[in-house]
Design an enzyme around this catalytic site. Structure first.
Site, PDB file in Angstrom:
ATOM      1  N   ARG A  22      41.027  29.672  38.624  1.00  0.00           N
ATOM      2  CA  ARG A  22      40.533  29.101  37.592  1.00  0.00           C
ATOM      3  C   ARG A  22      40.966  27.985  37.186  1.00  0.00           C
ATOM      4  NH1 ARG A  22      39.152  32.228  31.775  1.00  0.00           N
ATOM      5  NH2 ARG A  22      41.365  31.418  31.569  1.00  0.00           N
TER       6      ARG A  22
ATOM      7  N   THR B 259      38.352  22.990  33.207  1.00  0.00           N
ATOM      8  CA  THR B 259      36.911  23.177  33.182  1.00  0.00           C
ATOM      9  C   THR B 259      36.622  24.501  33.011  1.00  0.00           C
ATOM     10  OG1 THR B 259      36.707  23.350  35.533  1.00  0.00           O
ATOM     11  CG2 THR B 259      36.519  21.210  34.852  1.00  0.00           C
TER      12      THR B 259
ATOM     13  N   ASP C  32      45.317  42.726  33.290  1.00  0.00           N
ATOM     14  CA  ASP C  32      45.279  41.751  34.386  1.00  0.00           C
ATOM     15  C   ASP C  32      45.599  42.794  35.676  1.00  0.00           C
ATOM     16  OD1 ASP C  32      46.268  40.274  36.610  1.00  0.00           O
ATOM     17  OD2 ASP C  32      46.025  38.639  35.342  1.00  0.00           O
TER      18      ASP C  32
ATOM     19  N   ASP D  91      48.120  41.645  38.439  1.00  0.00           N
ATOM     20  CA  ASP D  91      49.528  41.851  37.759  1.00  0.00           C
ATOM     21  C   ASP D  91      49.963  43.594  38.068  1.00  0.00           C
ATOM     22  OD1 ASP D  91      50.232  39.347  37.362  1.00  0.00           O
ATOM     23  OD2 ASP D  91      49.784  39.416  35.214  1.00  0.00           O
TER      24      ASP D  91
END
Length: 207
Positions: A102, A106, A198, A201
């Site tokens: 990502r 933006t 996450d 992770d």
């Protein structure tokens, strides 16, 4: 567009184990793989078959085999965690890969790696990522797969939220979505709540 929540006591039990903060990476991965296997039954329910002649120890008879090649596309890196479980039940499946990150300015997904398989345009394509949050990465991955010529596409995730579902329905109304859970909200940091944290992770033991 089809949206299916696959509810089964075994899936619900394993997902609960995965949500717990104290669950180790090893146990997280194992439960994720097992849920992937359990979801396969529903995901491939409409897979076409062809009739073949076989011979059993007793007699000749008719049987049926899968009549279309299968391609799995995990979104790197978390999608890799579900791929093994699915491939155990569909061992002939080819695996393509799409890597996205990502852009922090933006907030849009950016492609950094993409490798397709042969004959993807005639294959039954499954795009895989444990989490469907904003839907940006999933939509981009499906866009890439369509650019490769994929036509029969399904998206499979473990946990989803309304925002992600609506994003995919808007961008790719022809793609069926399968999930094990529709969670209540997406927080200001882009995490699904209650979610899993996450997933990448937790799968790989990184922070």
């Amino acid at each position: 567009m089809s949206f299916t929540i696959i509810k089964h006591p075994l899936i619900i039990d394993k997902l609960t184990r995965m949500r717990k903060v104290e669950t180790s990476s090893k146990d997280f991965r194992e439960n994720l793989n097992e849920i992937g296997q359990l979801m396969v039954y529903e995901i491939f329910r409409d897979m076409p078959l062809k009739e073949v002649d076989i011979e059993t120890p007793v007699t000749k008879t008719k049987g049926y085999t899968i009549d279309v090649p299968v391609v799995l596309i995990p979104i790197i890196r978390a999608g890799l965690g579900m791929t093994e479980g699915i491939q155990k039940l569909v061992p002939t499946a080819r695996i393509a890969h799409i890597g996205l990150y990502r852009n922090e300015e933006t907030l849009e997904p950016v492609e950094y790696y993409a490798k397709k398989t042969k004959n993807i345009e005639n294959s039954y394509v499954i795009v895989v990522d444990p989490m469907l949050a904003t839907g940006g990465s999933a939509s981009k991955a499906i866009e890439i797969a369509k650019g490769w010529g994929a036509k029969q596409i399904k998206f499979v995730c473990l946990v989803s939220v309304k925002e992600g579902i609506e994003k995919l329905q808007k961008d790719h109304p022809d793609v069926e979505i399968y999930t094990a859970s529709l969670d209540p909200i997406l927080n200001e940091d882009g995490y699904i709540v209650p979610g899993l944290g996450d997933a990448g992770d937790r799968i790989f033991g990184t922070k």
